[in-house]
Design an enzyme around this catalytic site. Structure first.
Site, mmCIF file in Angstrom:
data_model
loop_
_atom_site.group_PDB
_atom_site.id
_atom_site.type_symbol
_atom_site.label_atom_id
_atom_site.label_comp_id
_atom_site.label_asym_id
_atom_site.label_seq_id
_atom_site.Cartn_x
_atom_site.Cartn_y
_atom_site.Cartn_z
ATOM 1 N N ASP A 43 -2.516 -1.552 -3.712
ATOM 2 C CA ASP A 43 -3.029 -0.420 -4.485
ATOM 3 C C ASP A 43 -2.070 -0.104 -5.631
ATOM 4 O O ASP A 43 -2.117 0.949 -6.245
ATOM 5 C CB ASP A 43 -3.282 0.810 -3.608
ATOM 6 C CG ASP A 43 -2.051 1.293 -2.845
ATOM 7 O OD1 ASP A 43 -0.933 0.821 -3.145
ATOM 8 O OD2 ASP A 43 -2.195 2.143 -1.953
ATOM 9 N N LEU A 94 0.845 -1.195 0.000
ATOM 10 C CA LEU A 94 0.000 0.000 0.000
ATOM 11 C C LEU A 94 0.878 1.242 0.000
ATOM 12 O O LEU A 94 1.775 1.365 0.844
ATOM 13 C CB LEU A 94 -0.915 0.018 1.232
ATOM 14 C CG LEU A 94 -1.948 -1.112 1.324
ATOM 15 C CD1 LEU A 94 -2.532 -1.181 2.731
ATOM 16 C CD2 LEU A 94 -3.047 -0.925 0.291
ATOM 17 N N HIS A 95 0.631 2.158 -0.944
ATOM 18 C CA HIS A 95 1.427 3.379 -0.970
ATOM 19 C C HIS A 95 0.725 4.569 -1.610
ATOM 20 O O HIS A 95 1.229 5.684 -1.582
ATOM 21 C CB HIS A 95 2.747 3.136 -1.711
ATOM 22 C CG HIS A 95 2.583 3.009 -3.201
ATOM 23 N ND1 HIS A 95 2.130 1.858 -3.809
ATOM 24 C CD2 HIS A 95 2.769 3.902 -4.205
ATOM 25 C CE1 HIS A 95 2.079 2.039 -5.108
ATOM 26 N NE2 HIS A 95 2.447 3.273 -5.387
ATOM 27 N N ARG A 96 -0.460 4.382 -2.222
ATOM 28 C CA ARG A 96 -1.134 5.482 -2.912
ATOM 29 C C ARG A 96 -1.499 6.595 -1.937
ATOM 30 O O ARG A 96 -1.983 6.334 -0.834
ATOM 31 C CB ARG A 96 -2.401 4.976 -3.600
ATOM 32 C CG ARG A 96 -2.172 3.954 -4.693
ATOM 33 C CD ARG A 96 -1.783 4.594 -5.987
ATOM 34 N NE ARG A 96 -1.445 3.592 -7.000
ATOM 35 C CZ ARG A 96 -0.986 3.872 -8.193
ATOM 36 N NH1 ARG A 96 -0.820 5.127 -8.565
ATOM 37 N NH2 ARG A 96 -0.688 2.916 -9.053
ATOM 38 N N ARG A 123 7.396 5.748 2.072
ATOM 39 C CA ARG A 123 6.451 6.844 2.335
ATOM 40 C C ARG A 123 5.276 6.354 3.182
ATOM 41 O O ARG A 123 4.746 7.093 3.992
ATOM 42 C CB ARG A 123 5.974 7.478 1.033
ATOM 43 C CG ARG A 123 4.979 6.694 0.236
ATOM 44 C CD ARG A 123 4.684 7.391 -1.098
ATOM 45 N NE ARG A 123 4.273 8.771 -0.922
ATOM 46 C CZ ARG A 123 3.034 9.155 -0.688
ATOM 47 N NH1 ARG A 123 2.101 8.218 -0.547
ATOM 48 N NH2 ARG A 123 2.727 10.417 -0.577
#
Length: 364
Positions: free
Chosen positions: A284, A206-208, A241
């Site tokens: 994502d 997950l990073h969006r 991030r």
């Protein structure tokens, strides 16, 4: 003298797309391919490790741009790539994917009247709040040659007025990377490091920004992952991030205590070893939707749009809301999930078709 080809890579997904084409061009010996690394992903885990896994040489040119806002990063890449082109002008610039490096080098090349090809052209989410969608649309609008992965991408380009003569469906270059390293991936069994069994765990990526950039959305994700971890072990290589956002929101200690197998980002071979042996994937990402479709593994994509609709219509991918992760995992575990099939030309020979197309263009 052989035609000089710049292959631009800036972020992790780019490396996987550039590698098979680089190897194919080197094998043929008809052109002089040079890897241009913009430095958009600039830490070892997200960059250099992938080059090693993909058997790539050190980049011939490293622009060293680093992070920053979208505008800062794009502007610095344009300046640095312009200087490189003025010093060593390529005969063709090839950009891949949809990151800031893609658009920045595309604009720079075209303003210098350098022929431009876009690999993985024509993909559309039709959501222009996504920075990647802006990069895709703008790059395709100026490219001289557009290599697409699937029929829907061809249709998107034709609907935007792109002449058919500039469009060439070549298949999915991401699958070439997997096929190229399939033996190494199969031998690694990376899941054993987490004391789980093949087919009895899930992988999470997950990073969006829409998912991880505010505490409210992160809270939903953490809650859902905690529920799933009680019934299915989850391996979660955490994007830098994403970790920063989790720490800032105070969720990092909670995630560590939840029973998830949290780890640092892993290289391509290690990651695909985890995915290929997983029961399912929660993501994502864009590329993971394609890889799971090729492998026939259920993919739960935490987004409301995808630029890869063929993974929905033909593959094993489904779009889900953040709050539906646990129930969707339960459906997948019960077998209530599409089996899917491999789309046309997702066969490991895309790089060869791209090289054929490039050779024809260079002669012209």
């Amino acid at each position: 003298m052989r035609p000089l080809i710049h292959l631009v890579a800036g972020a992790r997904p780019n490396f996987m797309k550039v590698a098979p084409l680089y190897h194919e061009l080197v094998r043929r010996g008809e052109t002089d391919p040079r890897i241009v690394h913009t430095g958009q992903h600039y830490d070892d885990a997200m960059s250099d490790g992938f080059f090693r896994d993909l058997r790539m040489p050190s980049p011939h040119h490293h622009l060293g741009v680093g992070g920053g806002s979208h505008a800062e990063q794009t502007g610095r890449i344009m300046l640095a790539y312009e200087n490189l082109c003025l010093e060593s002008r390529p005969d063709w610039t090839v950009v891949v994917g949809d990151v800031n490096s893609t658009l920045a080098c595309a604009i720079t090349a075209k303003k210098l009247c350098i022929p431009l090809a876009h690999l993985e052209a024509g993909l559309r989410s039709f959501d222009r709040t996504m920075p990647e969608e802006i990069n895709r649309v703008a790059t395709d609008a100026i490219a001289d040659l557009l290599w697409t992965p699937s029929p829907d991408a061809d249709l998107n380009l034709r609907n935007e007025g792109v002449p058919t003569s500039r469009i060439k469906m070549v298949g999915n270059i991401m699958i070439d990377a997997y096929v190229m390293l399939q033996d190494a991936i199969g031998k690694l069994t990376a899941y054993r490091e987490f004391e789980v069994k093949a087919g009895e765990y899930g992988v999470v990526t997950l990073h969006r920004p829409v998912n991880v950039d505010n505490a409210a959305s992160l809270a939903v994700l953490v809650n859902e992952l905690e529920k799933v971890a009680k019934v299915l072990p989850l391996i979660f290589p955490v994007h830098p991030r994403t970790r920063a956002r989790l720490e800032a929101a105070g969720f990092w200690p909670r995630l560590l205590a939840s029973g998830l197998h949290v780890c640092e980002p892993v290289g391509y071979v290690g990651f695909m070893s985890l995915v290929s042996n997983a029961k399912l994937v929660v993501t994502d990402s864009g590329g993971v939707q394609e890889e799971t479709t090729y492998l026939g593994i259920p993919c739960l994509t935490v987004r409301d749009t995808t630029e890869r609709p063929i993974t929905l219509t033909e593959g094993t991918n489904r779009l889900i809301a953040p709050g539906d992760i646990a129930i969707s995992v339960a459906d997948a575990m019960s077998g209530a999930f599409p089996r899917g099939k491999r789309p046309t030309l997702w066969d490991g020979y895309t790089a060869a078709r791209v090289a054929d197309s490039l050779a024809e263009a260079v002669v012209k």
